[in-house]
Each structure stands twice: as structure tokens, then as C-alpha cells.
Design a protein around this motif. Structure first.
Motif, PDB file in Angstrom:
ATOM      1  N   GLY A  35      24.389  -7.119  -1.024  1.00 37.58           N
ATOM      2  CA  GLY A  35      24.183  -5.680  -1.166  1.00 37.58           C
ATOM      3  C   GLY A  35      25.306  -5.031  -1.956  1.00 37.58           C
ATOM      4  O   GLY A  35      25.066  -4.161  -2.806  1.00 37.58           O
ATOM      5  N   LEU A  36      26.539  -5.448  -1.694  1.00 37.51           N
ATOM      6  CA  LEU A  36      27.678  -4.914  -2.448  1.00 37.51           C
ATOM      7  C   LEU A  36      27.531  -5.206  -3.935  1.00 37.51           C
ATOM      8  O   LEU A  36      27.805  -4.353  -4.788  1.00 37.51           O
ATOM      9  CB  LEU A  36      28.986  -5.522  -1.940  1.00 37.51           C
ATOM     10  N   SER A  37      27.096  -6.426  -4.260  1.00 37.73           N
ATOM     11  CA  SER A  37      26.917  -6.803  -5.671  1.00 37.73           C
ATOM     12  C   SER A  37      25.859  -5.929  -6.336  1.00 37.73           C
ATOM     13  O   SER A  37      25.998  -5.530  -7.499  1.00 37.73           O
ATOM     14  CB  SER A  37      26.511  -8.281  -5.773  1.00 37.73           C
ATOM     15  N   ALA A  38      24.807  -5.609  -5.585  1.00 39.31           N
ATOM     16  CA  ALA A  38      23.755  -4.750  -6.141  1.00 39.31           C
ATOM     17  C   ALA A  38      24.288  -3.342  -6.382  1.00 39.31           C
ATOM     18  O   ALA A  38      24.105  -2.760  -7.462  1.00 39.31           O
ATOM     19  CB  ALA A  38      22.557  -4.714  -5.194  1.00 39.31           C
ATOM     20  N   TYR A  39      24.966  -2.785  -5.398  1.00 36.38           N
ATOM     21  CA  TYR A  39      25.483  -1.422  -5.528  1.00 36.38           C
ATOM     22  C   TYR A  39      26.522  -1.316  -6.645  1.00 36.38           C
ATOM     23  O   TYR A  39      26.656  -0.268  -7.291  1.00 36.38           O
ATOM     24  CB  TYR A  39      26.101  -0.958  -4.215  1.00 36.38           C
ATOM     25  N   ALA A  40      27.274  -2.390  -6.859  1.00 28.63           N
ATOM     26  CA  ALA A  40      28.323  -2.358  -7.882  1.00 28.63           C
ATOM     27  C   ALA A  40      27.750  -2.197  -9.292  1.00 28.63           C
ATOM     28  O   ALA A  40      28.468  -1.835 -10.223  1.00 28.63           O
ATOM     29  CB  ALA A  40      29.177  -3.621  -7.812  1.00 28.63           C
ATOM     30  N   MET A  70      21.308  -4.320   2.877  1.00 32.54           N
ATOM     31  CA  MET A  70      22.117  -3.766   3.968  1.00 32.54           C
ATOM     32  C   MET A  70      21.323  -3.792   5.271  1.00 32.54           C
ATOM     33  O   MET A  70      21.842  -4.181   6.332  1.00 32.54           O
ATOM     34  CB  MET A  70      22.544  -2.332   3.649  1.00 32.54           C
ATOM     35  N   ASN A  71      20.063  -3.393   5.199  1.00 31.39           N
ATOM     36  CA  ASN A  71      19.224  -3.377   6.402  1.00 31.39           C
ATOM     37  C   ASN A  71      18.946  -4.789   6.919  1.00 31.39           C
ATOM     38  O   ASN A  71      18.907  -5.023   8.138  1.00 31.39           O
ATOM     39  CB  ASN A  71      17.912  -2.654   6.114  1.00 31.39           C
ATOM     40  N   GLU A  98      25.817 -13.592  12.489  1.00 35.13           N
ATOM     41  CA  GLU A  98      26.806 -12.846  11.719  1.00 35.13           C
ATOM     42  C   GLU A  98      27.000 -13.412  10.312  1.00 35.13           C
ATOM     43  O   GLU A  98      27.250 -12.658   9.367  1.00 35.13           O
ATOM     44  CB  GLU A  98      28.150 -12.825  12.459  1.00 35.13           C
ATOM     45  N   GLN A  99      26.878 -14.740  10.151  1.00 36.67           N
ATOM     46  CA  GLN A  99      27.070 -15.323   8.829  1.00 36.67           C
ATOM     47  C   GLN A  99      25.956 -14.895   7.878  1.00 36.67           C
ATOM     48  O   GLN A  99      26.205 -14.556   6.711  1.00 36.67           O
ATOM     49  CB  GLN A  99      27.118 -16.847   8.910  1.00 36.67           C
ATOM     50  N   ALA A 100      24.712 -14.883   8.378  1.00 33.67           N
ATOM     51  CA  ALA A 100      23.598 -14.407   7.545  1.00 33.67           C
ATOM     52  C   ALA A 100      23.793 -12.926   7.214  1.00 33.67           C
ATOM     53  O   ALA A 100      23.503 -12.476   6.094  1.00 33.67           O
ATOM     54  CB  ALA A 100      22.277 -14.622   8.265  1.00 33.67           C
ATOM     55  N   ALA A 101      24.314 -12.173   8.194  1.00 35.29           N
ATOM     56  CA  ALA A 101      24.577 -10.754   7.954  1.00 35.29           C
ATOM     57  C   ALA A 101      25.593 -10.586   6.840  1.00 35.29           C
ATOM     58  O   ALA A 101      25.403  -9.771   5.922  1.00 35.29           O
ATOM     59  CB  ALA A 101      25.081 -10.095   9.234  1.00 35.29           C
ATOM     60  N   LEU A 102      26.663 -11.374   6.876  1.00 34.77           N
ATOM     61  CA  LEU A 102      27.697 -11.284   5.839  1.00 34.77           C
ATOM     62  C   LEU A 102      27.125 -11.623   4.468  1.00 34.77           C
ATOM     63  O   LEU A 102      27.442 -10.967   3.466  1.00 34.77           O
ATOM     64  CB  LEU A 102      28.867 -12.208   6.181  1.00 34.77           C
ATOM     65  N   ASN A 103      26.289 -12.635   4.420  1.00 33.27           N
ATOM     66  CA  ASN A 103      25.697 -13.019   3.137  1.00 33.27           C
ATOM     67  C   ASN A 103      24.885 -11.862   2.551  1.00 33.27           C
ATOM     68  O   ASN A 103      24.996 -11.555   1.349  1.00 33.27           O
ATOM     69  CB  ASN A 103      24.798 -14.244   3.314  1.00 33.27           C
ATOM     70  N   ASP A 120      27.547   4.175   0.075  1.00 31.37           N
ATOM     71  CA  ASP A 120      26.876   2.962   0.557  1.00 31.37           C
ATOM     72  C   ASP A 120      27.831   1.777   0.565  1.00 31.37           C
ATOM     73  O   ASP A 120      27.805   0.946   1.483  1.00 31.37           O
ATOM     74  CB  ASP A 120      25.659   2.654  -0.318  1.00 31.37           C
ATOM     75  N   GLN A 121      28.672   1.687  -0.462  1.00 28.37           N
ATOM     76  CA  GLN A 121      29.628   0.586  -0.500  1.00 28.37           C
ATOM     77  C   GLN A 121      30.619   0.689   0.650  1.00 28.37           C
ATOM     78  O   GLN A 121      30.959  -0.316   1.288  1.00 28.37           O
ATOM     79  CB  GLN A 121      30.372   0.591  -1.839  1.00 28.37           C
ATOM     80  N   GLY A 122      31.092   1.906   0.942  1.00 29.71           N
ATOM     81  CA  GLY A 122      32.000   2.079   2.071  1.00 29.71           C
ATOM     82  C   GLY A 122      31.335   1.697   3.378  1.00 29.71           C
ATOM     83  O   GLY A 122      31.940   1.028   4.232  1.00 29.71           O
ATOM     84  N   ALA A 123      30.069   2.115   3.548  1.00 28.83           N
ATOM     85  CA  ALA A 123      29.334   1.765   4.760  1.00 28.83           C
ATOM     86  C   ALA A 123      29.170   0.256   4.891  1.00 28.83           C
ATOM     87  O   ALA A 123      29.279  -0.304   6.000  1.00 28.83           O
ATOM     88  CB  ALA A 123      27.968   2.446   4.756  1.00 28.83           C
ATOM     89  N   LEU A 124      28.931  -0.420   3.764  1.00 25.67           N
ATOM     90  CA  LEU A 124      28.801  -1.879   3.799  1.00 25.67           C
ATOM     91  C   LEU A 124      30.107  -2.552   4.199  1.00 25.67           C
ATOM     92  O   LEU A 124      30.112  -3.516   4.965  1.00 25.67           O
ATOM     93  CB  LEU A 124      28.331  -2.392   2.439  1.00 25.67           C
ATOM     94  N   TRP A 125      31.241  -2.055   3.695  1.00 25.44           N
ATOM     95  CA  TRP A 125      32.525  -2.647   4.077  1.00 25.44           C
ATOM     96  C   TRP A 125      32.787  -2.480   5.566  1.00 25.44           C
ATOM     97  O   TRP A 125      33.366  -3.370   6.211  1.00 25.44           O
ATOM     98  CB  TRP A 125      33.658  -2.065   3.245  1.00 25.44           C
ATOM     99  N   LEU A 126      32.357  -1.364   6.147  1.00 26.13           N
ATOM    100  CA  LEU A 126      32.506  -1.209   7.597  1.00 26.13           C
ATOM    101  C   LEU A 126      31.651  -2.235   8.336  1.00 26.13           C
ATOM    102  O   LEU A 126      32.102  -2.840   9.327  1.00 26.13           O
ATOM    103  CB  LEU A 126      32.098   0.207   8.023  1.00 26.13           C
ATOM    104  N   LYS A 127      30.436  -2.466   7.854  1.00 30.14           N
ATOM    105  CA  LYS A 127      29.570  -3.458   8.485  1.00 30.14           C
ATOM    106  C   LYS A 127      30.133  -4.868   8.300  1.00 30.14           C
ATOM    107  O   LYS A 127      30.044  -5.708   9.213  1.00 30.14           O
ATOM    108  CB  LYS A 127      28.152  -3.365   7.902  1.00 30.14           C
TER     109      LYS A 127
END
Length: 293
Positions: free
Chosen positions: A47-52, A25-26, A37-42, A60-67
């Protein structure tokens, strides 16, 4: 970035999946700051896959979706951004995380506003404000109200501007910012007064409120009378109750008058207003009371 990549490698070696998600995420946030932005999305999706993989990471997942939504928006992929914001909102609502819900609703409101869909924007802002009030977050509520006011101003709706300014004044008063509250109430009175027969009285009352609790009470009473004349009995009663909190005590009319003021019967509404005026004009002020708006 090198430090974050090193941290990510160490987290992977020790099997700390949650720390990996945080590092990703960081890293994504750093990529976004650098304009990639593309590297950020990757990194965000990694990060979402890790949190899942672990429990209790919904915030954290909600915060990632906002980002993720912000990154899509920066790439002008508006509807993918909107979908990400909605996913974040669903997560925060699912776990009753009020702060995250407020943030997601505010972002969704701004999305609609930028698209010119003011009705949907106001609906989202209204929901955000409700959540703020439920958790007593006056600072966030004030931000939401000010954003709502930009729509009122954009469509030149003076009645709605006055109503929103009245709400803004009430929040300022609760926060203890008396001067800001006075100014907001004064602007509301000016807008209400554009179509009010007693404009001069309301204007004088508003000016007399600056730095004077008694004057503020009279200004609130003037606004209550204008509001009641427009058929908004509930709002008028709230204004009267707010004015009363500046005085010694707050029980300045009996239960029957209060009931009739709410129910809209003309005779008892006039009686309640007369009682309120007599109380506010005659009662001594023993110091500032907390405003309940």
C-alpha cells in the motif's frame, strides 16, 4: 477478504493507484484482525508503494506507518515498531495534520511507558496534549491527561497526581460535565491537602462543591490558595479566573493586583486573594457560566 481482493484486481485493471493503496491497507487490517501480522505487513508495504506514486496521500501514508508499527509490535519487534511510529509522526508533522500528530505522539508515549521510560512518555504525552489544546479537542486532551495520570499514580507522586487531576477537572468543566469536574477537583484538593495546613477547609470546600456552582468557586479558591503557597502563582491565577467565571462577571481585582499576583510579590498576592475571596463569597450567582480553564 475475497471482496477486497476482487476490488484490488479491478483497481489494478483501471489503473486507480490510490484505490489500490486503500484496498491494500484494508486487506492488511483484515490480516491483522485475523492474527496474520506478516501478511498484514506485506499488504501495508504494498500500500505504501502504491501511495508513493501519487501526490496528496501523506495522510494515508502516515496512517499506514502507524498500522505497520502496530504489526511490528504484535510480533514483538519493538524498535522496528518504534521506528514506524516515528515515521508516521514525521509525516503528520510535515503536513500539519494535528489529529494524526496527536495519535502518533500518544502511541509513542505508550511505547515509552510500557518500557518504563516515564520521563520520555510524559514528554510525548505533553506534546500530544499541546496539540489537542491548539485544535480545541477536549475529548482527546482528556484521554491524554488520564494516561498521564496513570504514570503519576505508578510512581506515587501525589503532587503530580494532584496537578494532573486539577487539569482533568478543568477539561471536564469546559466539556460541561460538572459532576466529573467537581470530583476531579475534590480528589486534587485531597492530594494537595495531604501536605497543606488548611486541609480541613479545603476538604469541606471540595465537598460543598458537589452540585453547587458557588461551592465549586470556593473549592477552586481553596485550591488556588494551596497552589499559591507552593509558589505556583500562574496556576493559582488560572484557578481564580476559573472560579470567577462561575460568578456574575470576572473582573474582581484590578490590573495591579493581577500583575503582582503573577509576579509573586507577597503583599499584592495577599491583596488579590482577599479581593477574590470577597468577590466569590459575596457576588450573586445568576446561573452557570462557561469555565475558561
Amino acid at each position: 477478504q475475497r471482496f477486497l481482493n476482487d476490488a484490488l484486481s479491478i483497481d489494478g485493471e483501471v489503473g486507480d493507484v490510490e484505490a489500490q493503496g486503500t484496498a491494500l491497507m484494508n486487506l492488511g487490517a483484515l490480516d491483522a484482525f485475523n492474527g496474520d501480522e506478516q501478511a498484514a505487513l506485506n499488504n501495508y508495504f504494498r500500500g505504501l508503494s502504491a501511495y508513493a506514486q501519487i501526490q496528496a496521500t501523506e495522510i494515508d501514508q502516515g496512517a499506514l506507518w502507524l498500522k505497520i508499527g502496530d504489526a511490528f509490535a504484535a510480533q514483538q519487534e519493538d524498535w522496528r515498531a518504534f521506528d514506524a511510529y516515528q515515521r508516521a509522526l514525521a509525516i503528520f508533522q510535515g503536513i500539519a495534520h494535528a489529529q494524526g500528530e496527536t495519535q502518533a505522539l500518544f502511541i509513542i508515549g505508550k511505547f515509552y511507558q510500557e518500557k518504563g521510560d516515564f520521563s520520555s512518555a510524559l514528554d510525548a504525552y505533553g506534546q500530544a496534549r499541546r496539540v489537542c489544546r491548539e485544535r480545541g479537542d477536549l475529548a482527546e486532551e482528556l484521554i491524554v491527561l488520564k494516561q498521564m495520570f496513570t504514570i503519576d499514580a505508578a510512581v506515587s507522586d501525589s503532587s503530580r497526581q494532584a496537578a494532573t487531576l486539577t487539569d482533568i477537572g478543568g477539561v471536564y468543566a469546559q466539556m460541561g460535565y460538572a459532576n466529573d469536574a467537581h470530583l476531579a477537583f475534590m480528589r486534587a484538593l485531597m492530594l494537595h491537602g495531604a501536605a497543606a495546613s488548611d486541609w480541613d477547609d479545603a476538604h469541606v470546600a471540595a465537598h460543598s462543591a458537589i452540585g453547587d456552582p458557588g461551592g465549586l468557586s470556593r473549592a477552586l479558591l481553596a485550591l488556588a490558595e494551596i497552589t499559591l503557597r507552593r509558589g505556583e502563582a500562574g496556576k493559582a491565577l488560572t484557578l481564580l479566573q476559573t472560579a470567577a467565571q462561575l460568578q456574575e462577571g470576572s473582573e474582581f481585582w484590578n490590573g495591579r493586583e493581577q500583575y503582582q499576583l503573577l509576579s509573586g510579590e507577597t503583599h499584592w498576592r495577599q491583596g488579590a486573594l482577599a479581593s477574590a475571596r470577597h468577590f466569590i463569597e459575596s457576588a450573586p450567582i445568576s446561573g452557570r457560566r462557561s469555565l475558561l480553564f
